[in-house]
Design an enzyme around this catalytic site. Structure first.
Site, short mmCIF file in Angstrom:
data_model
loop_
_atom_site.label_atom_id
_atom_site.label_comp_id
_atom_site.label_asym_id
_atom_site.label_seq_id
_atom_site.Cartn_x
_atom_site.Cartn_y
_atom_site.Cartn_z
N GLU A 1 0.82 -1.21 0.00
CA GLU A 1 0.00 0.00 0.00
C GLU A 1 0.86 1.26 0.00
O GLU A 1 1.99 1.24 0.48
CB GLU A 1 -0.90 -0.01 1.24
CG GLU A 1 -2.16 -0.81 1.01
CD GLU A 1 -3.05 -0.89 2.24
OE1 GLU A 1 -2.87 -0.08 3.15
OE2 GLU A 1 -3.90 -1.79 2.24
N SER A 2 0.28 2.36 -0.51
CA SER A 2 0.91 3.68 -0.50
C SER A 2 2.27 3.69 -1.21
O SER A 2 3.15 4.46 -0.85
CB SER A 2 1.10 4.20 0.93
OG SER A 2 -0.13 4.14 1.62
N ARG A 3 2.45 2.80 -2.13
CA ARG A 3 3.68 2.69 -2.90
C ARG A 3 4.91 2.35 -2.06
O ARG A 3 6.04 2.54 -2.48
CB ARG A 3 3.95 3.97 -3.71
CG ARG A 3 2.79 4.33 -4.63
CD ARG A 3 3.19 5.13 -5.85
NE ARG A 3 2.09 5.20 -6.80
CZ ARG A 3 1.86 4.31 -7.76
NH1 ARG A 3 2.68 3.29 -7.92
NH2 ARG A 3 0.84 4.44 -8.57
N LEU A 4 4.67 1.83 -0.87
CA LEU A 4 5.81 1.43 -0.02
C LEU A 4 6.10 -0.05 -0.29
O LEU A 4 5.97 -0.91 0.59
CB LEU A 4 5.50 1.68 1.46
CG LEU A 4 5.19 3.14 1.80
CD1 LEU A 4 4.95 3.30 3.30
CD2 LEU A 4 6.35 4.05 1.37
N HIS A 5 6.46 -0.32 -1.52
CA HIS A 5 6.64 -1.71 -1.96
C HIS A 5 7.88 -2.35 -1.33
O HIS A 5 8.81 -1.65 -0.94
CB HIS A 5 6.77 -1.76 -3.48
CG HIS A 5 5.74 -0.94 -4.20
ND1 HIS A 5 4.39 -1.12 -4.00
CD2 HIS A 5 5.87 0.08 -5.08
CE1 HIS A 5 3.72 -0.25 -4.76
NE2 HIS A 5 4.60 0.49 -5.41
#
Ligand SMILES: Cc1cc2nc3c(=O)[nH]c(=O)nc-3n(C[C@H](O)[C@H](O)[C@H](O)COP(=O)(O)O)c2cc1C
Length: 217
Positions: free
Chosen positions: A191-195
Protein backbone atom coordinates in the site's frame (compact mmCIF):
# COMPACT_ATOMS: atom_id res chain seq x y z
CA UNK A 1 -9.32 -4.42 -14.95
CA UNK A 2 -10.00 -7.28 -12.58
CA UNK A 3 -8.57 -10.83 -12.55
CA UNK A 4 -10.55 -13.77 -11.17
CA UNK A 5 -12.05 -13.25 -7.68
CA UNK A 6 -9.53 -15.76 -6.28
CA UNK A 7 -6.57 -13.88 -7.74
CA UNK A 8 -7.98 -10.56 -6.53
CA UNK A 9 -8.27 -11.95 -3.00
CA UNK A 10 -4.77 -13.40 -3.14
CA UNK A 11 -3.34 -10.10 -4.42
CA UNK A 12 -4.86 -8.18 -1.51
CA UNK A 13 -3.59 -10.73 0.99
CA UNK A 14 -0.04 -10.61 -0.42
CA UNK A 15 -0.07 -6.80 -0.52
CA UNK A 16 -1.09 -6.67 3.14
CA UNK A 17 1.33 -9.34 4.29
CA UNK A 18 4.36 -8.00 2.39
CA UNK A 19 7.76 -9.67 2.24
CA UNK A 20 10.40 -9.31 4.93
CA UNK A 21 14.05 -10.30 5.01
CA UNK A 22 13.30 -13.38 7.08
CA UNK A 23 10.87 -14.70 4.45
CA UNK A 24 13.54 -14.88 1.77
CA UNK A 25 15.40 -17.99 0.67
CA UNK A 26 19.19 -17.58 0.54
CA UNK A 27 19.18 -19.01 -2.98
CA UNK A 28 17.27 -16.81 -5.47
CA UNK A 29 16.38 -19.85 -7.61
CA UNK A 30 14.57 -21.32 -4.57
CA UNK A 31 12.83 -17.96 -4.07
CA UNK A 32 11.85 -17.90 -7.76
CA UNK A 33 10.35 -21.39 -7.55
CA UNK A 34 8.34 -20.44 -4.44
CA UNK A 35 6.79 -17.46 -6.22
CA UNK A 36 6.32 -19.31 -9.53
CA UNK A 37 4.67 -22.28 -7.80
CA UNK A 38 2.23 -19.92 -6.09
CA UNK A 39 1.27 -18.45 -9.49
CA UNK A 40 0.60 -21.97 -10.78
CA UNK A 41 -1.34 -22.95 -7.66
CA UNK A 42 -3.48 -19.82 -8.00
CA UNK A 43 -4.33 -20.73 -11.60
CA UNK A 44 -2.71 -17.65 -13.13
CA UNK A 45 -2.80 -17.63 -16.94
CA UNK A 46 0.68 -18.39 -18.37
CA UNK A 47 2.93 -17.47 -15.42
CA UNK A 48 5.77 -18.79 -17.61
CA UNK A 49 5.32 -15.84 -20.01
CA UNK A 50 8.29 -13.54 -19.49
CA UNK A 51 9.43 -10.35 -21.14
CA UNK A 52 12.88 -10.80 -22.60
CA UNK A 53 15.02 -7.81 -23.53
CA UNK A 54 18.00 -7.95 -25.84
CA UNK A 55 20.17 -5.17 -27.17
CA UNK A 56 21.53 -4.35 -30.64
CA UNK A 57 24.90 -3.00 -31.70
CA UNK A 58 23.67 0.60 -31.28
CA UNK A 59 22.70 -0.12 -27.66
CA UNK A 60 18.98 -0.07 -28.55
CA UNK A 61 17.08 -2.51 -26.30
CA UNK A 62 14.04 -4.42 -27.56
CA UNK A 63 11.58 -6.49 -25.55
CA UNK A 64 9.09 -9.24 -26.31
CA UNK A 65 7.37 -12.13 -24.57
CA UNK A 66 8.81 -15.63 -24.69
CA UNK A 67 7.76 -18.71 -22.72
CA UNK A 68 9.97 -20.09 -19.97
CA UNK A 69 10.52 -23.77 -20.79
CA UNK A 70 12.86 -24.76 -17.96
CA UNK A 71 14.89 -23.54 -15.02
CA UNK A 72 18.17 -25.20 -14.06
CA UNK A 73 21.16 -22.91 -13.37
CA UNK A 74 19.51 -20.50 -15.80
CA UNK A 75 16.23 -19.61 -17.49
CA UNK A 76 15.65 -21.52 -20.75
CA UNK A 77 13.45 -20.56 -23.68
CA UNK A 78 13.31 -21.56 -27.35
CA UNK A 79 13.25 -19.46 -30.47
CA UNK A 80 14.58 -18.87 -33.97
CA UNK A 81 18.33 -18.15 -33.84
CA UNK A 82 17.99 -15.98 -36.97
CA UNK A 83 15.22 -13.77 -35.55
CA UNK A 84 15.95 -10.27 -34.29
CA UNK A 85 16.34 -11.54 -30.72
CA UNK A 86 18.34 -14.56 -31.89
CA UNK A 87 20.86 -12.39 -33.70
CA UNK A 88 21.06 -9.80 -30.92
CA UNK A 89 21.55 -12.40 -28.18
CA UNK A 90 24.23 -14.17 -30.22
CA UNK A 91 26.14 -10.95 -30.95
CA UNK A 92 25.57 -9.36 -27.53
CA UNK A 93 25.05 -12.24 -25.08
CA UNK A 94 23.42 -10.25 -22.30
CA UNK A 95 19.72 -10.14 -21.51
CA UNK A 96 17.12 -9.03 -19.01
CA UNK A 97 13.92 -10.89 -18.16
CA UNK A 98 10.83 -9.65 -16.37
CA UNK A 99 7.99 -11.83 -15.07
CA UNK A 100 4.99 -9.44 -14.95
CA UNK A 101 2.89 -11.13 -12.31
CA UNK A 102 0.96 -7.92 -11.67
CA UNK A 103 -2.35 -9.73 -11.10
CA UNK A 104 -0.91 -10.76 -7.73
CA UNK A 105 1.12 -7.54 -7.27
CA UNK A 106 4.44 -9.24 -7.91
CA UNK A 107 7.27 -8.90 -10.37
CA UNK A 108 10.55 -10.77 -10.75
CA UNK A 109 13.45 -9.33 -12.74
CA UNK A 110 16.53 -11.25 -13.83
CA UNK A 111 19.62 -9.92 -15.58
CA UNK A 112 22.41 -12.07 -16.87
CA UNK A 113 24.55 -13.45 -19.60
CA UNK A 114 23.22 -15.68 -22.38
CA UNK A 115 24.34 -18.99 -23.88
CA UNK A 116 22.80 -21.35 -26.42
CA UNK A 117 21.60 -24.62 -24.94
CA UNK A 118 23.18 -27.79 -26.35
CA UNK A 119 21.91 -29.19 -29.65
CA UNK A 120 20.77 -32.32 -27.82
CA UNK A 121 18.67 -30.25 -25.38
CA UNK A 122 17.08 -28.38 -28.30
CA UNK A 123 16.43 -31.68 -30.11
CA UNK A 124 14.80 -33.18 -27.01
CA UNK A 125 12.51 -30.20 -26.52
CA UNK A 126 11.67 -29.93 -30.25
CA UNK A 127 10.59 -33.57 -30.23
CA UNK A 128 7.92 -32.76 -27.60
CA UNK A 129 6.32 -30.03 -29.74
CA UNK A 130 3.08 -30.65 -31.68
CA UNK A 131 3.71 -31.41 -35.35
CA UNK A 132 2.12 -28.13 -36.46
CA UNK A 133 4.56 -26.16 -34.29
CA UNK A 134 7.47 -28.20 -35.62
CA UNK A 135 6.46 -27.40 -39.21
CA UNK A 136 5.91 -23.77 -38.21
CA UNK A 137 9.45 -23.58 -36.83
CA UNK A 138 10.76 -24.46 -40.32
CA UNK A 139 8.22 -22.32 -42.13
CA UNK A 140 8.53 -19.07 -40.18
CA UNK A 141 11.50 -16.92 -41.11
CA UNK A 142 10.94 -15.09 -37.86
CA UNK A 143 11.39 -11.28 -37.96
CA UNK A 144 11.74 -11.11 -41.78
CA UNK A 145 9.47 -8.75 -43.75
CA UNK A 146 6.87 -10.64 -45.83
CA UNK A 147 4.45 -9.32 -48.45
CA UNK A 148 1.30 -10.94 -47.09
CA UNK A 149 -0.02 -13.96 -45.16
CA UNK A 150 -0.18 -16.15 -48.27
CA UNK A 151 3.63 -16.18 -48.35
CA UNK A 152 3.68 -17.73 -44.87
CA UNK A 153 0.98 -20.24 -45.77
CA UNK A 154 2.93 -21.16 -48.91
CA UNK A 155 6.08 -21.87 -46.89
CA UNK A 156 4.05 -23.94 -44.44
CA UNK A 157 2.55 -26.06 -47.24
CA UNK A 158 6.00 -26.56 -48.76
CA UNK A 159 7.46 -27.82 -45.46
CA UNK A 160 4.42 -30.00 -44.79
CA UNK A 161 4.95 -31.67 -48.17
CA UNK A 162 8.69 -32.08 -47.57
CA UNK A 163 8.09 -33.94 -44.29
CA UNK A 164 4.96 -35.86 -45.41
CA UNK A 165 4.86 -39.21 -43.62
CA UNK A 166 8.17 -38.69 -41.81
CA UNK A 167 9.32 -37.19 -38.52
CA UNK A 168 9.96 -33.45 -38.56
CA UNK A 169 13.56 -32.87 -37.52
CA UNK A 170 14.68 -29.72 -35.71
CA UNK A 171 15.68 -26.88 -38.03
CA UNK A 172 19.31 -25.87 -37.43
CA UNK A 173 18.20 -22.26 -36.99
CA UNK A 174 15.85 -23.11 -34.10
CA UNK A 175 16.86 -23.88 -30.51
CA UNK A 176 17.17 -22.76 -26.94
CA UNK A 177 18.90 -19.98 -25.10
CA UNK A 178 19.71 -19.97 -21.40
CA UNK A 179 19.90 -16.73 -19.40
CA UNK A 180 22.47 -17.18 -16.61
CA UNK A 181 21.54 -14.74 -13.85
CA UNK A 182 23.98 -12.33 -12.25
CA UNK A 183 21.16 -10.45 -10.57
CA UNK A 184 17.54 -11.07 -9.46
CA UNK A 185 14.96 -8.70 -8.07
CA UNK A 186 11.78 -9.75 -6.28
CA UNK A 187 9.14 -7.03 -6.05
CA UNK A 188 6.06 -7.20 -3.86
CA UNK A 189 3.50 -4.42 -4.26
CA UNK A 190 2.37 -2.78 -0.97
CA UNK A 191 0.00 0.00 0.00
CA UNK A 192 0.91 3.68 -0.50
CA UNK A 193 3.68 2.69 -2.90
CA UNK A 194 5.81 1.43 -0.02
CA UNK A 195 6.64 -1.71 -1.96
CA UNK A 196 9.06 -4.43 -0.84
CA UNK A 197 11.99 -4.92 -3.19
CA UNK A 198 14.87 -7.35 -2.72
CA UNK A 199 17.86 -7.64 -4.99
CA UNK A 200 20.15 -10.68 -5.07
CA UNK A 201 23.61 -10.28 -6.51
CA UNK A 202 26.58 -12.61 -6.59
CA UNK A 203 28.95 -11.97 -3.67
CA UNK A 204 31.76 -9.59 -4.56
CA UNK A 205 34.30 -12.43 -4.39
CA UNK A 206 32.32 -14.20 -7.14
CA UNK A 207 31.75 -17.25 -4.95
CA UNK A 208 28.55 -19.16 -5.46
CA UNK A 209 26.84 -17.21 -2.67
CA UNK A 210 24.37 -14.39 -3.18
CA UNK A 211 24.03 -11.18 -1.19
CA UNK A 212 20.56 -9.77 -0.66
CA UNK A 213 19.75 -6.07 -0.30
CA UNK A 214 16.47 -4.26 0.21
CA UNK A 215 15.88 -1.49 -2.34
CA UNK A 216 13.78 1.60 -1.94
CA UNK A 217 10.59 1.34 -3.98
C1 LIG B 1 2.76 -14.98 -24.45
C2 LIG B 1 3.74 -15.04 -25.60
C3 LIG B 1 4.70 -16.04 -25.61
C4 LIG B 1 5.62 -16.12 -26.66
N1 LIG B 1 6.57 -17.10 -26.63
C5 LIG B 1 7.54 -17.14 -27.58
C6 LIG B 1 8.61 -18.08 -27.48
O1 LIG B 1 8.72 -18.86 -26.53
N2 LIG B 1 9.54 -18.05 -28.47
C7 LIG B 1 9.48 -17.19 -29.52
O2 LIG B 1 10.35 -17.22 -30.38
N3 LIG B 1 8.49 -16.27 -29.62
C8 LIG B 1 7.52 -16.22 -28.67
N4 LIG B 1 6.51 -15.28 -28.75
C9 LIG B 1 6.54 -14.30 -29.87
C10 LIG B 1 7.55 -13.20 -29.51
O3 LIG B 1 6.99 -12.31 -28.55
C11 LIG B 1 8.03 -12.38 -30.73
O4 LIG B 1 6.93 -11.82 -31.42
C12 LIG B 1 8.82 -13.23 -31.72
O5 LIG B 1 9.66 -14.17 -31.06
C13 LIG B 1 9.68 -12.35 -32.63
O6 LIG B 1 10.56 -11.59 -31.83
P1 LIG B 1 11.82 -10.82 -32.43
O7 LIG B 1 11.45 -10.35 -33.81
O8 LIG B 1 12.08 -9.70 -31.48
O9 LIG B 1 12.96 -11.81 -32.47
C14 LIG B 1 5.58 -15.18 -27.72
C15 LIG B 1 4.61 -14.16 -27.70
C16 LIG B 1 3.70 -14.09 -26.65
C17 LIG B 1 2.69 -12.98 -26.62
Amino acid sequence: MSASPDLDARRLELQQRGVSERDLATDPFVQFHQWFDLCVAEGMHEPEAMILSSVNEAGQPSSRHVLLRGVDHGFVFFTNYESQKGVELTEHPQAAICFPWNVIARQVRVAGTVEKVSASESDAYFATRPRGSQIGAWASRQSDVIADRSVLEGWYAEIEARFAGIEVTRPPHWGGFRVLPVEFEFWQGRESRLHDRFRYRHDADQSTGWCVERLSP
